[in-house]
Design an enzyme around this catalytic site. Structure first.
Site, short mmCIF file in Angstrom:
data_model
loop_
_atom_site.label_atom_id
_atom_site.label_comp_id
_atom_site.label_asym_id
_atom_site.label_seq_id
_atom_site.Cartn_x
_atom_site.Cartn_y
_atom_site.Cartn_z
N ASP A 47 44.19 25.91 37.98
CA ASP A 47 44.37 26.79 39.15
C ASP A 47 44.41 25.90 40.39
O ASP A 47 44.00 24.74 40.36
CB ASP A 47 43.21 27.79 39.26
CG ASP A 47 43.39 28.75 40.44
OD1 ASP A 47 44.50 29.30 40.60
OD2 ASP A 47 42.46 28.91 41.24
N SER A 48 44.86 26.50 41.49
CA SER A 48 44.86 25.75 42.75
C SER A 48 43.43 25.52 43.23
O SER A 48 43.20 24.68 44.10
CB SER A 48 45.62 26.54 43.80
OG SER A 48 45.00 27.79 43.99
N CYS A 103 46.88 30.78 37.47
CA CYS A 103 47.24 30.83 38.88
C CYS A 103 48.57 31.58 38.94
O CYS A 103 49.58 31.12 38.37
CB CYS A 103 47.40 29.40 39.41
SG CYS A 103 47.95 29.34 41.12
N GLU A 109 37.52 31.08 48.46
CA GLU A 109 37.24 29.63 48.43
C GLU A 109 36.02 29.32 49.31
O GLU A 109 35.25 28.41 49.02
CB GLU A 109 38.45 28.82 48.90
CG GLU A 109 39.58 28.73 47.90
CD GLU A 109 39.32 27.80 46.70
OE1 GLU A 109 38.75 26.71 46.87
OE2 GLU A 109 39.71 28.20 45.57
N CYS A 155 46.39 37.60 41.70
CA CYS A 155 45.92 36.27 42.10
C CYS A 155 44.55 36.13 41.45
O CYS A 155 43.72 37.05 41.55
CB CYS A 155 45.80 36.19 43.62
SG CYS A 155 44.98 34.66 44.18
N HIS A 203 42.07 34.55 42.21
CA HIS A 203 40.91 34.55 43.12
C HIS A 203 40.39 35.97 43.36
O HIS A 203 39.23 36.14 43.73
CB HIS A 203 41.30 33.95 44.48
CG HIS A 203 41.37 32.45 44.51
ND1 HIS A 203 42.33 31.73 43.86
CD2 HIS A 203 40.57 31.54 45.14
CE1 HIS A 203 42.14 30.44 44.09
NE2 HIS A 203 41.07 30.30 44.86
N1 DGL Z 1 44.58 31.61 42.39
C1 DGL Z 1 45.92 31.49 42.73
C2 DGL Z 1 46.79 32.60 42.24
O1 DGL Z 1 46.46 33.21 41.24
C3 DGL Z 1 46.38 30.82 43.97
C4 DGL Z 1 45.75 31.02 45.31
C5 DGL Z 1 46.34 30.02 46.31
O2 DGL Z 1 46.19 28.82 46.04
O3 DGL Z 1 46.94 30.43 47.31
O4 DGL Z 1 47.82 32.87 42.81
#
Ligand code: DGL
Length: 267
Positions: free
Chosen positions: A9-10, A72, A151, A183, A185
């Site tokens: 993931d990012s 991600c 984050e 996402c 997150h």
């Molecule tokens: N967790 C990520 C996603 O599912 C990326 C969030 C990001 O880096 O902007 O898109």
């Protein structure tokens, strides 16, 4: 021999997939890689997202994983179509399974999607949903700021709930019965999101759906605790990563390594 599964993931978002994977398939060995230094990916260009995702995949291929879950949505939407042509190893994205679960759950066929700027720009969810059911109505909304809040570990409280509700205002007007958390997150903001859209809207966690889809059902273990030896790699600050990861996983983690992607390695 235990399967070696990479999860990328990012940042910390993919931990929402790891939590489920560790709980239900504790026999596998997991290597989690978060590119926290370059997070968020959502506002970046397609070229950057592709190159950064490629570097993460290369790193885990070097570490000899058997498959990689691209936990991600942004990397799945923008980079997966390119990377699956470049690598032999199975790369599993999160969008198809999220779309499938939403189509199954929705009764009124009005489905909303929230995701990063890049994911929403790509229209990957709309295309995946329409391919499964051309009659479905889709409302997409970029909520990039949710990533920054997660984050920074800002995930509860009345001020946050008010910000989430304001951002999701247009979804209540759309009267969807299903909302895709597009996402990884966002499951961390599940409480405030559910409160904002109302109890009658069914939330789909695309990452969790993916884990269920890719892990073999016969290897699933219910209710058994096995000490996890998951390896954690981050391009960002180890202690920041540790505090979010321990909170999320609900256990202390010992093995965290700082790495540099696309350059020399660092311990
Ligand atoms: N967790 C990520 C996603 O599912 C990326 C969030 C990001 O880096 O902007 O898109």
């Amino acid at each position: 021999m235990a399967q070696r599964i990479g999860i990328i993931d990012s940042g910390v978002g993919g931990l929402s997939c790891l939590v489920e994977a560790e709980k239900s398939w504790p026999d596998a060995h997991y290597i989690y890689l978060g590119d926290n230094l370059r997070c968020p990916y959502g506002p970046k260009s397609d070229d950057e997202i592709i190159e950064y995702s490629r570097q993460m995949v290369e790193e885990l291929v070097r570490r000899q994983v058997d498959k990689i879950i691209i936990a991600c949505n942004t990397a799945t939407a923008i980079a997966l179509p390119i990377l699956e042509k470049e690598f032999d190893i199975p790369l599993i994205g999160v969008i198809r399974s999220g779309a499938q679960a939403a189509i199954k759950a929705s009764v009124n066929k009005k489905i909303a999607v929230i995701g990063t700027t890049a994911t929403i720009r790509s229209q990957s969810y709309t295309k995946a949903l329409k391919a499964l059911d051309p009659h479905v109505e889709v409302h997409s909304l970029a909520t990039q700021e949710f990533v920054d809040w997660v984050e920074a570990h800002e995930i509860s409280g009345s001020a946050l709930e008010a910000k989430v509700a304001e951002k999701l205002q247009s979804l209540t007007e759309f009267s969807c019965d299903t909302l895709i958390l597009g996402c990884t997150h966002f499951p961390l903001l599940r409480g405030p999101i559910q409160k904002a859209v109302g109890e009658n809207v069914f939330l789909i966690d695309a990452g969790l759906e993916t884990v269920h889809l890719v892990m073999p059902e016969h290897e699933r273990i219910f209710g058994e605790y096995i000490d996890q030896d998951t390896e954690f790699l981050t391009t960002g600050d180890k202690e920041n990563f540790r505090s979010v990861a321990e909170w999320w996983l609900g256990r202390p983690i010992s093995s965290i390594q700082s790495i540099v992607l696309g350059g020399e390695k660092d311990e």
